[in-house]
Design an enzyme around this catalytic site. Structure first.
Site, mmCIF file in Angstrom:
data_model
loop_
_atom_site.group_PDB
_atom_site.id
_atom_site.type_symbol
_atom_site.label_atom_id
_atom_site.label_comp_id
_atom_site.label_asym_id
_atom_site.label_seq_id
_atom_site.Cartn_x
_atom_site.Cartn_y
_atom_site.Cartn_z
ATOM 1 N N LYS A 170 -14.501 5.561 -1.660
ATOM 2 C CA LYS A 170 -13.288 5.845 -2.419
ATOM 3 C C LYS A 170 -13.084 4.751 -3.442
ATOM 4 O O LYS A 170 -13.424 3.594 -3.196
ATOM 5 C CB LYS A 170 -12.073 5.904 -1.482
ATOM 6 C CG LYS A 170 -10.718 5.950 -2.179
ATOM 7 C CD LYS A 170 -9.580 5.851 -1.179
ATOM 8 C CE LYS A 170 -8.237 5.757 -1.892
ATOM 9 N NZ LYS A 170 -7.103 5.674 -0.956
ATOM 10 N N GLU A 215 5.927 1.597 -0.497
ATOM 11 C CA GLU A 215 4.870 1.272 0.468
ATOM 12 C C GLU A 215 4.988 -0.161 0.990
ATOM 13 O O GLU A 215 4.889 -1.129 0.237
ATOM 14 C CB GLU A 215 3.492 1.464 -0.171
ATOM 15 C CG GLU A 215 2.344 1.251 0.795
ATOM 16 C CD GLU A 215 1.006 1.682 0.230
ATOM 17 O OE1 GLU A 215 -0.003 1.569 0.947
ATOM 18 O OE2 GLU A 215 0.957 2.136 -0.936
ATOM 19 N N GLU A 397 -1.360 13.663 -11.467
ATOM 20 C CA GLU A 397 -0.761 12.830 -10.419
ATOM 21 C C GLU A 397 -0.213 11.538 -11.014
ATOM 22 O O GLU A 397 0.883 11.093 -10.652
ATOM 23 C CB GLU A 397 -1.790 12.520 -9.328
ATOM 24 C CG GLU A 397 -1.229 11.677 -8.198
ATOM 25 C CD GLU A 397 -2.228 11.448 -7.078
ATOM 26 O OE1 GLU A 397 -2.325 10.292 -6.592
ATOM 27 O OE2 GLU A 397 -2.910 12.407 -6.678
#
Length: 412
Positions: A170, A215, A397
């Protein structure tokens, strides 16, 4: 240098904890780190300390602390860059107000002269009284890409191809936009808008670095460690039925679950060696903020003794695969090669630590870097790229994520 901490009731007969608004105390020129009304506001700077010297510096401050709680006594606040090897420092505030989750409120002042009998009650009252009010302005704005869209799309494609080839698992590819105002952007107004829309996020203002991060990177409080990694994103429309459908789709998305699992495993494996136990949710849940919703997984545990210092945990974790990728070194090399920009503090961490090693640090996302004259703000957003990523969907996004700071700046 001496830090003196007292409960608000010990230093002021004028103000109660309920009357303290941390945003109003920080204003546009102080510092702020707050979530759901709990956290810190500061005014003035007693000292700046290079990162390499920070733990030793705070340990050597003389302390007069009648509160004796996490976050009392001397506290350093700062932001760690995405590349933590870049030079950075932490700030020792001259005046700090803390609102704790147990309902208490305290004040910490720094005296550089080691004078034990100094009466600073007038200064405390002045700082508590000088609450800031937003400036009313009528501004026009221009919004332009930093990294051009074609470069971003090519970077996403390169990262996706690297995953498909097996070179990495990733990588997170980000882009920036530049907002220029006809008048200086009022930081206090931006922070109030972020509070109104993103109160459950960590709102921060540190040296021209402003944001509202949903977060939690890591919290360590008296040996209890927590983290709440997020990875995998879907938009929110404001329509409950549509948003519920998008959440269900997010939970069932193989692409987003893979992206999320990589982050969870990395955070877990990093923290576990320091823990006597570490628990985590068996399944990801939906974390919704005003404009987007994420997959999130709570982790909590108990540190083995001697307790890990929160700053060491931050450097070990950051950047997580949610902002960098996996394997870390390979992903970071790819990002540096294809992304076309320097991230600065975006994607790093922002937070605080005390002289006992306690602290709370959020991942530095949903944020903007302001120019010295506050005429320009540089906004950032990114997304995790895996084998099934589609460049145009990734672009969408980032557009959804950018709305958090963009709306806070340009809203009339």
């Amino acid at each position: 240098m001496r830090a003196t901490t007292r409960l608000l009731s010990e230093v002021s007969t004028t103000f109660t904890a309920d009357q303290i608004d941390l945003n109003a105390i920080a204003g546009s020129d102080g510092m702020l780190f707050v979530r759901n009304g709990i956290g810190f506001a500061t005014r003035g700077i007693a000292s700046r300390i290079a990162s390499r010297d920070a733990k030793e510096f705070i340990a050597n401050i003389q302390v007069d602390d009648s509160v004796n709680a996490p976050g009392s006594g001397p506290v350093l606040i700062g932001a760690i860059p995405f590349d933590s090897q870049e030079p950075h420092d932490f700030v020792l505030p001259k005046f700090l107000v803390c609102k704790s989750d147990d309902g208490r409120c305290w004040v910490t002042t720094i005296d550089a002269n080691h004078v034990d009998d100094t009466d600073n009650s007038a200064e405390i009252h002045s700082n508590l009284s000088q609450v800031q009010t937003p400036n009313a302005t009528s501004s026009s704005f221009t919004v332009v890409p930093g990294v051009d869209i074609e470069t971003y799309l090519e970077a996403v494609t390169a990262a996706r191809d690297a995953v498909r080839s097996g070179a990495i698992t990733k990588a997170v590819i980000a882009r920036d936009v530049l907002v220029t105002s006809s008048n200086p952007i009022d930081i206090h107004s931006v922070l109030l808008r972020l509070r109104n829309s993103f109160g459950s996020s960590y709102q921060f203002s540190v040296d021209g670095f402003i944001g509202a991060s949903p977060e939690l990177l890591v919290s360590i409080v008296n040996g209890q460690v927590s983290s709440h990694p997020l990875a995998g994103t879907a938009p929110r429309t404001g329509d409950p039925v549509t948003d519920a459908e998008l959440a269900t789709s997010l939970l069932s998305s193989a692409k987003n679950q893979i992206e999320h699992r990589i982050v969870i495993d990395a955070v877990h494996d990093t923290l576990l060696p320091w823990c006597s136990y570490l628990d985590w949710e068996p399944e990801a849940s939906i974390v919704a903020v005003a404009n987007v919703q994420h997959l999130g997984t709570h982790m909590s545990g108990r540190l083995s003794e001697p307790f890990l210092h929160v700053l060491d945990a931050v450097y070990a974790l950051s950047p997580t695969p949610a902002l960098g990728g996996f394997p870390r070194d390979n992903a970071l090399q790819l990002i540096a090669h294809v992304e076309g920009m320097s991230r600065g503090r975006y994607g790093g961490a922002v937070g605080w630590f005390d002289n006992r090693g306690n602290g709370v640090w959020a991942v530095a996302i949903r944020c903007a870097e302001y120019s010295n004259n506050n005429m320009t703000a540089r906004l950032f957003a990114g997304g995790g790229i895996v084998a099934d990523s589609e460049p145009l969907l990734e672009l969408a996004e980032t557009q959804a994520k950018l709305q958090a700071m963009l709306a806070a700046i340009i809203r009339p």
